[in-house]
Design a protein around this motif. Structure first.
Motif, PDB file in Angstrom:
ATOM      1  N   THR A 138      11.187  -2.235  -9.015  1.00  0.00           N
ATOM      2  CA  THR A 138      10.240  -3.132  -9.709  1.00  0.00           C
ATOM      3  C   THR A 138       8.839  -2.970  -8.671  1.00  0.00           C
ATOM      4  O   THR A 138       7.773  -2.944  -9.487  1.00  0.00           O
ATOM      5  CB  THR A 138      10.792  -4.740  -9.578  1.00  0.00           C
ATOM      6  OG1 THR A 138      12.018  -4.658 -10.335  1.00  0.00           O
ATOM      7  CG2 THR A 138       9.918  -5.674 -10.193  1.00  0.00           C
ATOM      8  N   HIS A 139       9.042  -2.993  -7.685  1.00  0.00           N
ATOM      9  CA  HIS A 139       7.892  -2.972  -6.807  1.00  0.00           C
ATOM     10  C   HIS A 139       7.240  -1.335  -7.023  1.00  0.00           C
ATOM     11  O   HIS A 139       5.944  -1.635  -7.352  1.00  0.00           O
ATOM     12  CB  HIS A 139       8.326  -3.046  -5.288  1.00  0.00           C
ATOM     13  CG  HIS A 139       8.330  -4.551  -5.010  1.00  0.00           C
ATOM     14  ND1 HIS A 139       7.082  -5.328  -4.725  1.00  0.00           N
ATOM     15  CD2 HIS A 139       9.414  -5.191  -4.739  1.00  0.00           C
ATOM     16  CE1 HIS A 139       7.593  -6.616  -4.318  1.00  0.00           C
ATOM     17  NE2 HIS A 139       9.003  -6.470  -4.153  1.00  0.00           N
ATOM     18  N   ASN A 155      -5.099  -2.347  -2.558  1.00  0.00           N
ATOM     19  CA  ASN A 155      -4.041  -2.974  -1.528  1.00  0.00           C
ATOM     20  C   ASN A 155      -2.799  -3.464  -2.145  1.00  0.00           C
ATOM     21  O   ASN A 155      -3.093  -4.199  -3.248  1.00  0.00           O
ATOM     22  CB  ASN A 155      -4.891  -3.974  -0.559  1.00  0.00           C
ATOM     23  CG  ASN A 155      -5.626  -3.256   0.600  1.00  0.00           C
ATOM     24  OD1 ASN A 155      -5.672  -2.007   0.690  1.00  0.00           O
ATOM     25  ND2 ASN A 155      -6.746  -4.269   0.646  1.00  0.00           N
ATOM     26  N   TYR A 156      -1.831  -3.430  -1.535  1.00  0.00           N
ATOM     27  CA  TYR A 156      -0.442  -4.028  -1.973  1.00  0.00           C
ATOM     28  C   TYR A 156       0.260  -4.523  -0.727  1.00  0.00           C
ATOM     29  O   TYR A 156       0.288  -4.033   0.145  1.00  0.00           O
ATOM     30  CB  TYR A 156       0.368  -3.056  -2.560  1.00  0.00           C
ATOM     31  CG  TYR A 156       1.522  -3.416  -3.440  1.00  0.00           C
ATOM     32  CD1 TYR A 156       1.353  -4.231  -4.754  1.00  0.00           C
ATOM     33  CD2 TYR A 156       2.801  -3.708  -2.894  1.00  0.00           C
ATOM     34  CE1 TYR A 156       2.462  -4.685  -5.433  1.00  0.00           C
ATOM     35  CE2 TYR A 156       3.779  -4.280  -3.493  1.00  0.00           C
ATOM     36  CZ  TYR A 156       3.491  -4.666  -4.921  1.00  0.00           C
ATOM     37  OH  TYR A 156       4.705  -5.309  -5.464  1.00  0.00           O
ATOM     38  N   CYS A 213       0.393   2.585   4.980  1.00  0.00           N
ATOM     39  CA  CYS A 213       0.929   1.124   5.637  1.00  0.00           C
ATOM     40  C   CYS A 213       0.086   0.725   6.804  1.00  0.00           C
ATOM     41  O   CYS A 213      -0.076   1.541   7.712  1.00  0.00           O
ATOM     42  CB  CYS A 213       2.331   1.072   5.900  1.00  0.00           C
ATOM     43  SG  CYS A 213       3.291   1.291   4.543  1.00  0.00           S
ATOM     44  N   ARG A 214      -0.639  -0.312   6.894  1.00  0.00           N
ATOM     45  CA  ARG A 214      -1.396  -0.822   7.911  1.00  0.00           C
ATOM     46  C   ARG A 214      -1.589  -2.534   7.872  1.00  0.00           C
ATOM     47  O   ARG A 214      -1.968  -2.822   6.958  1.00  0.00           O
ATOM     48  CB  ARG A 214      -2.612  -0.165   7.974  1.00  0.00           C
ATOM     49  CG  ARG A 214      -3.686  -0.301   9.138  1.00  0.00           C
ATOM     50  CD  ARG A 214      -4.936   0.286   9.157  1.00  0.00           C
ATOM     51  NE  ARG A 214      -4.340   1.751   9.048  1.00  0.00           N
ATOM     52  CZ  ARG A 214      -5.418   2.912   8.261  1.00  0.00           C
ATOM     53  NH1 ARG A 214      -6.541   2.233   7.849  1.00  0.00           N
ATOM     54  NH2 ARG A 214      -5.090   3.722   8.172  1.00  0.00           N
ATOM     55  N   ASP A 215      -1.436  -3.101   8.771  1.00  0.00           N
ATOM     56  CA  ASP A 215      -1.677  -4.664   9.001  1.00  0.00           C
ATOM     57  C   ASP A 215      -0.942  -5.412   7.918  1.00  0.00           C
ATOM     58  O   ASP A 215      -1.646  -6.354   7.334  1.00  0.00           O
ATOM     59  CB  ASP A 215      -3.223  -4.923   9.118  1.00  0.00           C
ATOM     60  CG  ASP A 215      -3.838  -4.005  10.406  1.00  0.00           C
ATOM     61  OD1 ASP A 215      -3.371  -4.025  11.123  1.00  0.00           O
ATOM     62  OD2 ASP A 215      -5.142  -3.664  10.216  1.00  0.00           O
ATOM     63  N   GLY A 216       0.143  -5.127   7.553  1.00  0.00           N
ATOM     64  CA  GLY A 216       0.874  -5.973   6.520  1.00  0.00           C
ATOM     65  C   GLY A 216       0.639  -5.446   5.093  1.00  0.00           C
ATOM     66  O   GLY A 216       1.026  -6.341   4.464  1.00  0.00           O
ATOM     67  N   VAL A 217      -0.125  -4.808   5.002  1.00  0.00           N
ATOM     68  CA  VAL A 217      -0.260  -4.213   3.584  1.00  0.00           C
ATOM     69  C   VAL A 217      -0.520  -2.720   3.377  1.00  0.00           C
ATOM     70  O   VAL A 217      -0.567  -1.931   4.383  1.00  0.00           O
ATOM     71  CB  VAL A 217      -1.962  -4.738   3.159  1.00  0.00           C
ATOM     72  CG1 VAL A 217      -1.898  -6.260   3.152  1.00  0.00           C
ATOM     73  CG2 VAL A 217      -3.081  -4.106   3.745  1.00  0.00           C
TER      74      VAL A 217
END
Length: 78
Positions: A16-17, A37-38, A67-71
């Motif tokens: 789904t993602h 961004n996701y 991937c960086r800083d939670g996004v």
């Protein structure tokens, strides 16, 4: 209490993602933008790098991510 993990549900959530990211990439490209961004999903049994790898594979590397800083920052190759 015993905790069980439903691997089928994890796979469904993962797919789904991935589908959502690919749809966002299509919409972003149609708008003439080159990146979006996701948020990295948490606690679902997979990580951001797994998502990036699968999206890159399904789009034949036309969409890439970091991937960086939670996004996850996704870019679109033209």
């Amino acid at each position: 209490m015993k905790i069980t993990i439903n691997k089928n549900q994890q796979r469904i959530n993962f797919n789904t993602h991935v589908g959502t990211i690919i749809t966002m990439a299509q919409q972003t490209a149609e708008q003439g933008r080159e990146w979006f961004n996701y948020p990295i999903p948490r606690g679902l049994g997979f990580n951001g790098n797994d998502l990036v790898d699968e999206v890159e594979n399904r789009t034949e590397r036309s969409v890439y991510g970091v991937c960086r800083d939670g996004v996850i920052k996704f870019g679109i190759r033209s």
